[in-house]
Scaffold this active site. Structure first.
Site, mmCIF file in Angstrom:
data_model
loop_
_atom_site.group_PDB
_atom_site.id
_atom_site.type_symbol
_atom_site.label_atom_id
_atom_site.label_comp_id
_atom_site.label_asym_id
_atom_site.label_seq_id
_atom_site.Cartn_x
_atom_site.Cartn_y
_atom_site.Cartn_z
ATOM 1 N N GLU A 85 -0.381 1.109 -4.125
ATOM 2 C CA GLU A 85 0.379 -0.077 -3.695
ATOM 3 C C GLU A 85 -0.550 -1.217 -3.308
ATOM 4 O O GLU A 85 -1.433 -1.051 -2.467
ATOM 5 C CB GLU A 85 1.273 0.308 -2.498
ATOM 6 C CG GLU A 85 2.168 -0.831 -2.048
ATOM 7 C CD GLU A 85 3.109 -0.426 -0.907
ATOM 8 O OE1 GLU A 85 3.477 0.761 -0.796
ATOM 9 O OE2 GLU A 85 3.458 -1.323 -0.118
ATOM 10 N N LYS A 280 7.204 4.075 7.410
ATOM 11 C CA LYS A 280 6.690 4.076 6.023
ATOM 12 C C LYS A 280 5.404 3.249 5.958
ATOM 13 O O LYS A 280 4.438 3.606 5.292
ATOM 14 C CB LYS A 280 7.752 3.527 5.070
ATOM 15 C CG LYS A 280 7.429 3.654 3.598
ATOM 16 C CD LYS A 280 6.607 2.531 3.039
ATOM 17 C CE LYS A 280 6.372 2.675 1.547
ATOM 18 N NZ LYS A 280 5.416 1.692 1.025
ATOM 19 N N ASP A 296 -3.279 17.414 2.242
ATOM 20 C CA ASP A 296 -1.950 17.582 1.655
ATOM 21 C C ASP A 296 -0.991 16.551 2.264
ATOM 22 O O ASP A 296 -0.516 16.723 3.385
ATOM 23 C CB ASP A 296 -1.489 19.015 1.962
ATOM 24 C CG ASP A 296 -0.125 19.337 1.387
ATOM 25 O OD1 ASP A 296 0.614 18.409 1.027
ATOM 26 O OD2 ASP A 296 0.198 20.539 1.326
HETATM 27 C C1 MEV Z 1 5.646 -1.788 2.658
HETATM 28 O O1 MEV Z 1 5.008 -0.803 1.885
HETATM 29 C C2 MEV Z 1 5.575 -1.430 4.126
HETATM 30 C C3 MEV Z 1 6.343 -2.370 5.058
HETATM 31 O O2 MEV Z 1 7.700 -2.475 4.650
HETATM 32 C C4 MEV Z 1 6.250 -1.765 6.438
HETATM 33 C C5 MEV Z 1 7.121 -2.451 7.480
HETATM 34 O O3 MEV Z 1 8.146 -3.032 7.137
HETATM 35 O O4 MEV Z 1 6.746 -2.345 8.660
HETATM 36 C C6 MEV Z 1 5.770 -3.748 5.037
#
Ligand code: MEV
Length: 439
Positions: A85, A280, A296
């Site tokens: 990413e 995330k 892992d």
């Molecule tokens: C994108 O990969 C991750 C974000 O969406 C995390 C967040 O919103 O805090 C930017």
């Protein structure tokens, strides 16, 4: 064509590719060419990768990037990150630089306990089972000594075994719940071997236990497996500084920034929809280091999200506050990691990544990984609460679109100039390039 195949695993790599190409591709030659293009010309290296898994047909690249200038407990690190990413490595690097001039990251290992369970069914008198367990417990330890010897020499081993009555949840369901210290290895093999040995001991000892009736003797082991939920294998990473020191180009008013940042974290603490995305972002940093260091990431992901839901409601892994003019931001995450065993000595780039980190112990790696997660979260929240996330993202995205379109240097320059003052969108860039090409 019949797309079912018998004996596929027995085919050679070449035969597997030929079968796939003819079964699924309108242009089989192209598919074969592409798969082979990604083979490594060093045959020995290719064979090594082929043998990591089964039915290997090619390699699947993920970029390996580095984020330098991470000051962690007063020592500088350059952190390797394997991730597809865009923006993640840039964000980590930015956070690293930001905090390096504000005291850096501080970390603490809270504990390092791993868990494994033997799940079994017992139909009978619970107090007899408890007595049996109390009288047999020592055997579980003594009769696993051949497995635990080396680990003990390294300072680890089995910490404890308890009998758990789970019959409130499921009829006849009990567990041997064991805890382990596995030092620098993730410990999956060690733990699973111990558990399978416990299961054997459990069954054979029950068979000869005088107080058991015939039915009670027939303990039925359902399975023996480690748990990827490790709520007692926790590392804490934190940053803090006086609020006014948060000021920089994009943060003209640090008080307002700090307050909004804390609010953003509080939203993730109370609102699961936001918490999942917030976490995330943390995992963007964590997974990238986990992957680069041969750990892992599925195990870590599963454990981390379970931990995020430990209160019964999914919540933020990180927290922030302003107290007496000091801004603090921290997270606590469960990380069962290894720096020996597994892929760590097999994958050449994993070895390189670990060497780049100066061959850390598992505890040190836990600290580095947690910091990568916190740094990522800081960068995301900083963007979200100031410029918005799309600003930086689209700059990186622009580059991907230009690569896709195989843009020339002149085209790139023209695009960069134009999109300085225009909103970047995929179709916008495509149209712009098409217009140039028409002229
Ligand atoms: C994108 O990969 C991750 C974000 O969406 C995390 C967040 O919103 O805090 C930017």
């Amino acid at each position: 064509m019949n797309k079912a195949v018998a004996g596929f695993s027995k085919l050679s790599k070449e035969e597997k590719i030929n079968w796939i190409a003819s079964a699924y591709f309108s242009n089989p030659e192209n598919a074969i060419l592409l798969l082979k293009k990604y083979w490594n010309s060093d045959e020995k290296l290719q064979k090594l990768h082929d043998e990591f898994i089964e039915n290997t047909i090619s390699n699947f690249y993920i970029p390996l990037g580095v984020a330098p200038n991470f000051l962690i407990n007063d020592k500088y690190y350059t952190i390797p990150m394997a991730i597809e990413e865009s923006s993640v490595v840039a964000a980590a690097s930015k956070s690293a630089k930001f905090w390096a001039s504000r005291g850096g990251f501080k970390t603490t290992i809270i504990n390092t306990e791993k868990i494994g369970q033997v799940h079994f069914l017992y139909k009978g008198d619970v107090s007899k089972l408890e007595l049996f367990f109390a009288q047999t417990k020592a055997k579980f330890l003594s009769e696993t000594e051949s497995i635990t010897k080396n680990m003990k020499q390294r300072g680890g081993g089995i910490l404890n075994i308890t009998l758990e009555d789970k019959t409130q949840l499921l009829d006849h369901y009990f567990q041997l719940h064991a805890t382990f210290e596995t030092i620098d290895s993730m410990g999956a093999n060690f733990i699973n071997s111990c558990l399978e040995q416990f299961a054997k001991i459990l069954k054979t000892e029950a068979q000869v236990y005088e107080l058991f009736t015939e039915e009670e003797k027939n303990i039925e082991v359902v399975m023996s497996i480690l748990s990827n939920y490790v709520p007692n294998c926790i590392v804490r990473a934190e940053v803090s500084c006086p609020v006014e020191e948060l000021a920089e180009k994009h943060i003209p008013n640090p008080e307002v920034f700090a307050q909004r940042f804390v609010q953003a974290v509080q939203i993730a603490e109370v609102e699961p929809f936001r918490a999942v995305t917030h976490n995330k972002g943390i995992m963007n940093g964590i997974d990238a280091v986990i992957l680069a260091t041969g750990n892992d990431f599925r195990a870590v992901e599963a454990g981390v999200h379970a931990y995020a839901a430990k209160s019964g409601k999914y919540s933020s892994l990180s927290h922030a506050k302003i107290e007496n003019g000091i801004f603090s931001f921290w997270l606590e995450v469960p990380l069962a990691l290894g720096t020996v065993g597994g892929l760590t000595s097999l994958h050449p780039l994993v070895k390189l990544s670990l060497e780049m980190l100066e061959n850390p112990s598992a505890k040190e790696l836990m600290k580095i990984v947690a910091v990568a997660g916190l740094a990522q979260n800081f960068a995301a929240l900083r963007s979200l609460t100031t410029t918005g996330i799309q600003d930086g993202h689209m700059k990186m995205h622009l580059n991907n679109i230009l690569n896709q379109l195989e843009a020339t240097t002149e085209e790139r320059d023209a695009v960069q100039k134009h999109f300085k003052n225009h909103v970047v969108s995929h179709s916008g860039v495509v149209n712009f390039i098409e217009d140039i090409r028409k002229k």
